[in-house]
Write a protein that holds these residues in place. Structure first.
Motif, PDB file in Angstrom:
ATOM      1  N   LYS A 139      24.432 -18.698  14.943  1.00 43.15           N
ATOM      2  CA  LYS A 139      24.681 -20.042  15.491  1.00 43.15           C
ATOM      3  C   LYS A 139      24.605 -20.050  17.015  1.00 43.15           C
ATOM      4  N   GLY A 140      23.588 -19.312  17.511  1.00 40.71           N
ATOM      5  CA  GLY A 140      23.299 -19.371  18.943  1.00 40.71           C
ATOM      6  C   GLY A 140      24.097 -18.418  19.797  1.00 40.71           C
ATOM      7  N   ARG A 141      24.513 -17.287  19.249  1.00 39.29           N
ATOM      8  CA  ARG A 141      25.341 -16.369  20.044  1.00 39.29           C
ATOM      9  C   ARG A 141      24.626 -15.068  20.389  1.00 39.29           C
ATOM     10  N   LEU A 142      23.309 -15.150  20.515  1.00 37.27           N
ATOM     11  CA  LEU A 142      22.509 -13.960  20.803  1.00 37.27           C
ATOM     12  C   LEU A 142      22.081 -13.921  22.268  1.00 37.27           C
ATOM     13  N   GLY A 143      22.106 -12.713  22.826  1.00 38.42           N
ATOM     14  CA  GLY A 143      21.522 -12.458  24.135  1.00 38.42           C
ATOM     15  C   GLY A 143      20.533 -11.311  24.030  1.00 38.42           C
ATOM     16  N   TRP A 144      19.497 -11.324  24.868  1.00 37.01           N
ATOM     17  CA  TRP A 144      18.484 -10.262  24.868  1.00 37.01           C
ATOM     18  C   TRP A 144      18.547  -9.530  26.199  1.00 37.01           C
ATOM     19  N   ASN A 145      18.879  -8.249  26.147  1.00 35.93           N
ATOM     20  CA  ASN A 145      18.829  -7.399  27.331  1.00 35.93           C
ATOM     21  C   ASN A 145      17.433  -6.821  27.457  1.00 35.93           C
ATOM     22  N   ILE A 146      16.670  -7.314  28.415  1.00 35.00           N
ATOM     23  CA  ILE A 146      15.273  -6.932  28.580  1.00 35.00           C
ATOM     24  C   ILE A 146      15.181  -5.611  29.342  1.00 35.00           C
TER      25      ILE A 146
ATOM     26  N   ILE B  98      32.377 -15.121  20.037  1.00 33.74           N
ATOM     27  CA  ILE B  98      31.943 -14.007  20.868  1.00 33.74           C
ATOM     28  C   ILE B  98      30.421 -13.885  20.835  1.00 33.74           C
ATOM     29  N   GLY B  99      29.832 -13.495  21.971  1.00 34.30           N
ATOM     30  CA  GLY B  99      28.384 -13.338  22.071  1.00 34.30           C
ATOM     31  C   GLY B  99      27.951 -11.904  21.820  1.00 34.30           C
ATOM     32  N   PHE B 100      26.645 -11.719  21.596  1.00 37.84           N
ATOM     33  CA  PHE B 100      26.100 -10.408  21.274  1.00 37.84           C
ATOM     34  C   PHE B 100      24.827 -10.170  22.087  1.00 37.84           C
ATOM     35  N   GLY B 101      24.889  -9.247  23.030  1.00 42.42           N
ATOM     36  CA  GLY B 101      23.711  -8.902  23.809  1.00 42.42           C
ATOM     37  C   GLY B 101      23.069  -7.648  23.261  1.00 42.42           C
ATOM     38  N   VAL B 102      21.795  -7.725  22.909  1.00 45.45           N
ATOM     39  CA  VAL B 102      21.118  -6.588  22.296  1.00 45.45           C
ATOM     40  C   VAL B 102      19.961  -6.128  23.179  1.00 45.45           C
ATOM     41  N   THR B 103      19.840  -4.822  23.319  1.00 50.19           N
ATOM     42  CA  THR B 103      18.792  -4.227  24.146  1.00 50.19           C
ATOM     43  C   THR B 103      17.508  -4.062  23.339  1.00 50.19           C
ATOM     44  N   ALA B 104      16.389  -4.527  23.900  1.00 47.89           N
ATOM     45  CA  ALA B 104      15.087  -4.343  23.256  1.00 47.89           C
ATOM     46  C   ALA B 104      14.014  -4.246  24.334  1.00 47.89           C
ATOM     47  N   SER B 105      13.073  -3.347  24.126  1.00 51.16           N
ATOM     48  CA  SER B 105      12.071  -3.026  25.137  1.00 51.16           C
ATOM     49  C   SER B 105      10.818  -3.883  25.008  1.00 51.16           C
ATOM     50  N   THR B 106      10.271  -4.263  26.157  1.00 49.16           N
ATOM     51  CA  THR B 106       9.015  -5.013  26.189  1.00 49.16           C
ATOM     52  C   THR B 106       7.792  -4.089  26.127  1.00 49.16           C
ATOM     53  N   THR B 107       8.026  -2.790  26.177  1.00 49.01           N
ATOM     54  CA  THR B 107       6.918  -1.842  26.267  1.00 49.01           C
ATOM     55  C   THR B 107       6.364  -1.457  24.907  1.00 49.01           C
ATOM     56  N   TYR B 108       7.188  -1.484  23.860  1.00 47.98           N
ATOM     57  CA  TYR B 108       6.786  -0.871  22.601  1.00 47.98           C
ATOM     58  C   TYR B 108       6.876  -1.779  21.385  1.00 47.98           C
ATOM     59  N   GLU B 109       6.916  -3.082  21.574  1.00 47.05           N
ATOM     60  CA  GLU B 109       6.988  -3.967  20.421  1.00 47.05           C
ATOM     61  C   GLU B 109       6.174  -5.226  20.692  1.00 47.05           C
TER      62      GLU B 109
ATOM     63  N   ILE C 294      24.067  -7.422  14.090  1.00 48.57           N
ATOM     64  CA  ILE C 294      24.645  -8.591  14.748  1.00 48.57           C
ATOM     65  C   ILE C 294      24.941  -9.712  13.750  1.00 48.57           C
ATOM     66  N   ALA C 295      24.088  -9.883  12.770  1.00 46.06           N
ATOM     67  CA  ALA C 295      24.326 -10.935  11.785  1.00 46.06           C
ATOM     68  C   ALA C 295      25.652 -10.731  11.069  1.00 46.06           C
TER      69      ALA C 295
ATOM     70  N   THR D 223      27.704 -21.677  21.683  1.00 42.32           N
ATOM     71  CA  THR D 223      26.664 -20.656  21.857  1.00 42.32           C
ATOM     72  C   THR D 223      27.087 -19.660  22.936  1.00 42.32           C
ATOM     73  N   TYR D 224      26.369 -18.551  22.971  1.00 38.95           N
ATOM     74  CA  TYR D 224      26.621 -17.533  24.001  1.00 38.95           C
ATOM     75  C   TYR D 224      26.479 -18.154  25.395  1.00 38.95           C
ATOM     76  N   ARG D 225      25.445 -18.947  25.575  1.00 37.39           N
ATOM     77  CA  ARG D 225      25.175 -19.509  26.901  1.00 37.39           C
ATOM     78  C   ARG D 225      26.243 -20.535  27.303  1.00 37.39           C
ATOM     79  N   GLU D 226      26.691 -21.343  26.367  1.00 35.16           N
ATOM     80  CA  GLU D 226      27.739 -22.317  26.684  1.00 35.16           C
ATOM     81  C   GLU D 226      28.997 -21.618  27.191  1.00 35.16           C
TER      82      GLU D 226
END
Length: 478
Positions: free
Chosen positions: A133-140, A105-116, A95-96, A440-443
Motif C-alpha cells: 500500500k505504497g510503503r516501498l523505497g528503492w535504494n539505488i 512503517i516504510g521499507f527501503g530495499v537495495t537494488a543495483s542498476t548495473t545487473y538487472e 517486504i510483502a 505511504t512511505y513518502r507521506e
C-alpha cells in the motif's frame, strides 16, 4: 529549539539490516543472545517490522550485495567461515510479508542498476508498492564488488563513471515506465461497460538509449506511489551529481561528521542550483551503531562482551570488499601508515584521524575498528550520552537522521527503543507517531498527507501522466 536558537530537526530513524547474519558486526551471530542467524525465517522479519513500527521507526533499510567478499586472502573462505554477509538472501521478497503485518512503517530495499533489466525491475517495484500500500523505497546503487560482475558474466565491474552513466539512463527508463506509461485513471474496472483498462490511456514508452531498449508499455497499473521513495548511497563526484537530481534520501557512512559535512553541503547546493530543488527535500541518513546501558559502566560492559565474539577475519573481509585492498599481504605488526600502497596509507590515515588514541595502525587495529559497527561510528554509553553524540552529528554535518545498525539482533533495536527513543522524545528530536498512520512511505517521510508521489520539484514528477490529461497532450520525455 537547540542551544544556538535553531529549530531542532525531527530525526528520521531507520533500522539498517541485511538478509544475512551479523551484517555490520561480523561474528556477533555467535553471541548467545543474537538471532540474526534466523534471517531465513519469515517470522524473523515480521517480528522485526512489528517491533519497529510500534516504536514509530520511519523505515527498515535492507542492504544487499550480489557477490561475496573475496578480496581478503584472495578467496571467499574467510567470509564463508565467519558468516560475513555470506550467505545472503534477496531482500525485496520479504517486504510483502512485513507489510502485511504492519500499517505505517516504510521499507527501503537495495537494488543495483548495473545487473538487472529495468523493465523486469519496474514490475517488481510496482508489485511490492501495491502489496505494501505504497510503503516501498528503492535504494539505488551501482554495485561495488568484482565478484558480482563475474557472476553476471563480466570480467570485472564496469568503470565507476560508466556505472553512473548507465544508472542515469536506467532511472529514466524506470520513471517512464512507472510514471508515463499509464495515466493515473487508466484502470476503469467498469463492470457495466466491460472495460477494465481504457486502451488509449496505456501506451508504450519506446525508449531507445545507449544501454537499454525498452518499448513497453509497463506491465503493471499505477501503484500507490508510482515511483517508490528514492534512496541513494554514494558520495563520489558522479554519485553526488546523481543524488542531487534523484535522491529523496541519501545514506552515508563515515567515522566522523567532518568527513561527510562537505559532501552533504555540495549535494544540497547542486540540487538547488542545477536541478531547482529545495535542498531540505533531500534527507541525509548516517550509519551508526549504538550500544546502550542505563549507566556508562553497563554500556561499556556490553561492548566488552560483544568484543569477545567479534570476528577480525570477518572485519578484514569487509574492509577488502569496501576498499579493494587485501590486508593479508601485510605483516601482523606492520605499521600500515608506512607501507608502499597509497590506497592503504590514505585509508588508514582516515581511520587514524578520527580515532585518536591508537598509536600504531596494523591489521589488528583495522579489524578491531570495523568488527563492531562496520564503517560507521560506534556510540557507547547512556541514553543521554548517545543522544549527545547524535545531536553533534546533526549539528556538525547537517544529517537529518540515522540508519541504526545492530550489534545483536534484535536486542540492539530493543535497547534503542527502550532507552534511546525516550531520550530523543524528551529533547524534541523524534515524533510521537506517524504523520500519516497507514500512509505511504513518502507521506510519512516528508510528513505531508497526500504526498504519495514525488514532490513537484523532483524530476520523476515531470514524467507523471495525470488523470484528465489527453494522450495527445502528454509527451513522454527522453
Amino acid at each position: 529549539m537547540s542551544s544556538n536558537g535553531a529549530t531542532k530537526k525531527s530525526l528520521v530513524l531507520n533500522a539498517f539490516v541485511m538478509m544475512c547474519s551479523g551484517h555490520q558486526s561480523p561474528g556477533l551471530w555467535r553471541h548467545p543472545d543474537d538471532e540474526s542467524w534466523r534471517f531465513n525465517e519469515v517470522s524473523h522479519w515480521v517480528e522485526l517490522a512489528k517491533l519497529l513500527e510500534k516504536a514509530k521507526f520511519h523505515g527498515i533499510f535492507i542492504a544487499d550485495v550480489l557477490g561475496g567478499y573475496d578480496v581478503y586472502t584472495k578467496t571467499l573462505d574467510p567470509a564463508k567461515v565467519t558468516g560475513t554477509q555470506w550467505p545472503v538472501n534477496e531482500p525485496l521478497t520479504v517486504i510483502a510479508a512485513m507489510a502485511a503485518a504492519t500499517e505505517s512503517i516504510g521499507f527501503g530495499v537495495t537494488a543495483s542498476t548495473t545487473y538487472e533489466q529495468p523493465f523486469h525491475f519496474a514490475r517488481r517495484l510496482s508489485t511490492v508498492d501495491h502489496l505494501s500500500k505504497g510503503r516501498l523505497g528503492w535504494n539505488i546503487v551501482t554495485s561495488y564488488l568484482d565478484s558480482a560482475a563475474r557472476n553476471m558474466g563480466l570480467i570485472e565491474q564496469p568503470k565507476h563513471d560508466e556505472r553512473y552513466a548507465q544508472a542515469e539512463e536506467y532511472v529514466k527508463v524506470i520513471y517512464k515506465l512507472l510514471e508515463s506509461s499509464w495515466r493515473d485513471d487508466a484502470v476503469k474496472l467498469d463492470r457495466k461497460s466491460g472495460i477494465y483498462t481504457q486502451p488509449d490511456l496505456v501506451r508504450p514508452i519506446n525508449h531507445e538509449g545507449k544501454y537499454f531498449k525498452v518499448p513497453g508499455p509497463h506491465i503493471c497499473q499505477p501503484s500507490p506511489q508510482r515511483t517508490p521513495l528514492v534512496l541513494q548511497a554514494g558520495t563520489s563526484r558522479a554519485g553526488k551529481q546523481f543524488a542531487a537530481q534523484h535522491a529523496e534520501a541519501i545514506f552515508v557512512s563515515a567515522h566522523a561528521p567532518e568527513v561527510i559535512a562537505k559532501s552533504i553541503a555540495e549535494v544540497r547546493e547542486i540540487a538547488k542550483t542545477q536541478f531547482g530543488r529545495d535542498p531540505t527535500d533531500i534527507k541525509v541518513l548516517a550509519l551508526v551503531t549504538a550500544i546502550l546501558g542505563p549507566t556508562e559502566e553497563e554500556a561499556q560492559a556490553k561492548l566488552a562482551d560483544y568484543k569477545k565474539y567479534a570476528s577480525h577475519e570477518g572485519a578484514l573481509s569487509l574492509f577488502g570488499g569496501w576498499t579493494g585492498i587485501d590486508l593479508d599481504q601485510y605483516g601482523d605488526e606492520e605499521e600500515l601508515r608506512h607501507v608502499e600502497s597509497n590506497a592503504v596509507r590514505s585509508t588508514v590515515e582516515g581511520y587514524a584521524k578520527f580515532s585518536p588514541g591508537t598509536s600504531k595502525w596494523t591489521k589488528l587495529t583495522i579489524a578491531e575498528h570495523i568488527a563492531i559497527g562496520g564503517n560507521g561510528p560506534l556510540f557507547v554509553g547512556t541514553p543521554s550520552q548517545v543522544a549527545d553524540g547524535l545531536e553533534s552529528w546533526v549539528n556538525e554535518s547537517d544529517v537529518d537522521g540515522f540508519n541504526f545498525a545492530y550489534a545483536l539482533f534484535p536486542q540492539s533495536f530493543k535497547d534503542i527503543i527502550e532507552l534511546l527513543i525516550p531520550e530523543l522524545l524528551s529533547r524534541g528530536l523524534f515524533w510521537d507517531d506517524y504523520a500519516v498512520p497507514g500512509g505511504t512511505y513518502r507521506e510519512n517521510f516528508y510528513q505531508k498527507p497526500g504526498q504519495t508521489g514525488p514532490l513537484d520539484s523532483h524530476v520523476a514528477s515531470s514524467y507523471r501522466w495525470k488523470a484528465g490529461v489527453a494522450p495527445e497532450d502528454h509527451v513522454i520525455q527522453d
